[in-house]
Design a protein around this motif. Structure first.
Motif, short mmCIF file in Angstrom:
data_model
loop_
_atom_site.label_atom_id
_atom_site.label_comp_id
_atom_site.label_asym_id
_atom_site.label_seq_id
_atom_site.Cartn_x
_atom_site.Cartn_y
_atom_site.Cartn_z
N ARG A 1 0.84 -1.21 0.00
CA ARG A 1 0.00 0.00 0.00
C ARG A 1 0.87 1.26 0.00
NH1 ARG A 1 -5.58 1.31 3.16
NH2 ARG A 1 -5.98 3.23 2.00
N TYR B 1 2.20 1.81 -3.47
CA TYR B 1 1.15 2.34 -4.35
C TYR B 1 0.81 3.79 -4.03
CZ TYR B 1 -0.10 -2.22 -6.41
OH TYR B 1 -0.11 -3.40 -7.10
N GLU B 2 0.76 4.12 -2.74
CA GLU B 2 0.34 5.46 -2.36
C GLU B 2 1.41 6.51 -2.61
OE1 GLU B 2 -1.91 5.55 1.33
OE2 GLU B 2 -3.64 5.03 0.08
N GLU C 1 -10.32 3.52 -0.06
CA GLU C 1 -10.31 2.31 0.78
C GLU C 1 -10.96 1.11 0.10
OE1 GLU C 1 -8.98 0.08 3.83
OE2 GLU C 1 -8.49 2.18 3.48
N TRP D 1 -8.50 -0.31 -2.34
CA TRP D 1 -7.42 -1.00 -1.64
C TRP D 1 -7.89 -2.35 -1.10
CZ3 TRP D 1 -2.78 -2.25 -1.39
CH2 TRP D 1 -2.27 -2.93 -0.29
N SER E 1 -5.97 -5.57 -2.35
CA SER E 1 -5.21 -6.35 -1.34
C SER E 1 -5.77 -7.75 -1.16
CB SER E 1 -5.16 -5.60 -0.01
OG SER E 1 -6.44 -5.49 0.56
#
Length: 188
Positions: free
Chosen positions: A5, A8-9, A16, A19, A23
């Motif tokens: 994460r 990616y961020e 959310e 994600w 995930s």
């Protein structure tokens, strides 16, 4: 999954729901030092994000392996050409240390692309990074001597020089281990 994460961020802020969907498609897998992750002749089915460890990409040979890439923590890796074409890999990936990855299958990645807009964007960015790294490596092999390539590694990617066995560093810059020893004596 926190490292994935975070990776990616650095590119785009994730909603959310996106994600949670992305995930849920990843699985955690560990490999022992020396273990082959993807074998020559096997179709690559996973894109992996290295949580911890080091992965070497190489063409196995009868006398000597030809090492052409290394992947470290917080990087994506796979036999990418095999992953994309669904054809058998012409090289292998091997764990050079105990390695743990988060991986997503080809089929699940296609679902992420189909079901999330951000997935397509992240996929494009990852593909562009892989292309740029490959292009830089090819130009280095064409433009620079082995000594210059070693010095570039020393200054630009010191983790390779510090963490990788010298026989693999030698192969990576295109010389024998004896040739690398001569280069190291010349510059010390």
């Amino acid at each position: 999954m926190g490292y994935v994460r975070e990776y990616y961020e650095r590119i785009v802020k994730l909603v959310e729901a996106d994600w949670q969907y992305i995930s849920s498609c990843f699985e955690r897998k560990s490999f022992a030092k020396g273990e082959v992750i993807t074998a020559k002749g096997q179709v690559e089915n996973y894109l992996s994000f290295v949580e911890v460890g080091i992965i070497r990409h190489y063409v196995p040979g009868e006398d000597n392996d030809l090492t052409f890439s290394f992947c470290f923590e917080k990087e994506f890796t796979c036999a990418y050409d095999s992953f994309l074409t669904r054809l058998p890999s012409e090289y292998e990936l091997q764990a050079l240390a105990d390695t743990t990855v988060w991986r997503i299958s080809f089929d699940d990645l296609q679902k992420v692309y189909a079901n999330t807009q951000v997935g397509n964007y992240l996929g494009r960015i990852a593909a562009e990074k892989l292309f740029l790294a490959k292009s830089k490596r090819e130009l280095s092999l064409l433009k620079y001597t082995a000594k210059e390539r070693y010095l570039q590694l020393f200054y630009q990617q010191p983790n390779i020089v510090r963490q990788i066995p010298l026989k693999y560093v030698a192969s990576y810059i295109g010389v024998t281990p004896q040739g690398l020893s001569r280069i190291r004596r010349q510059i010390s």
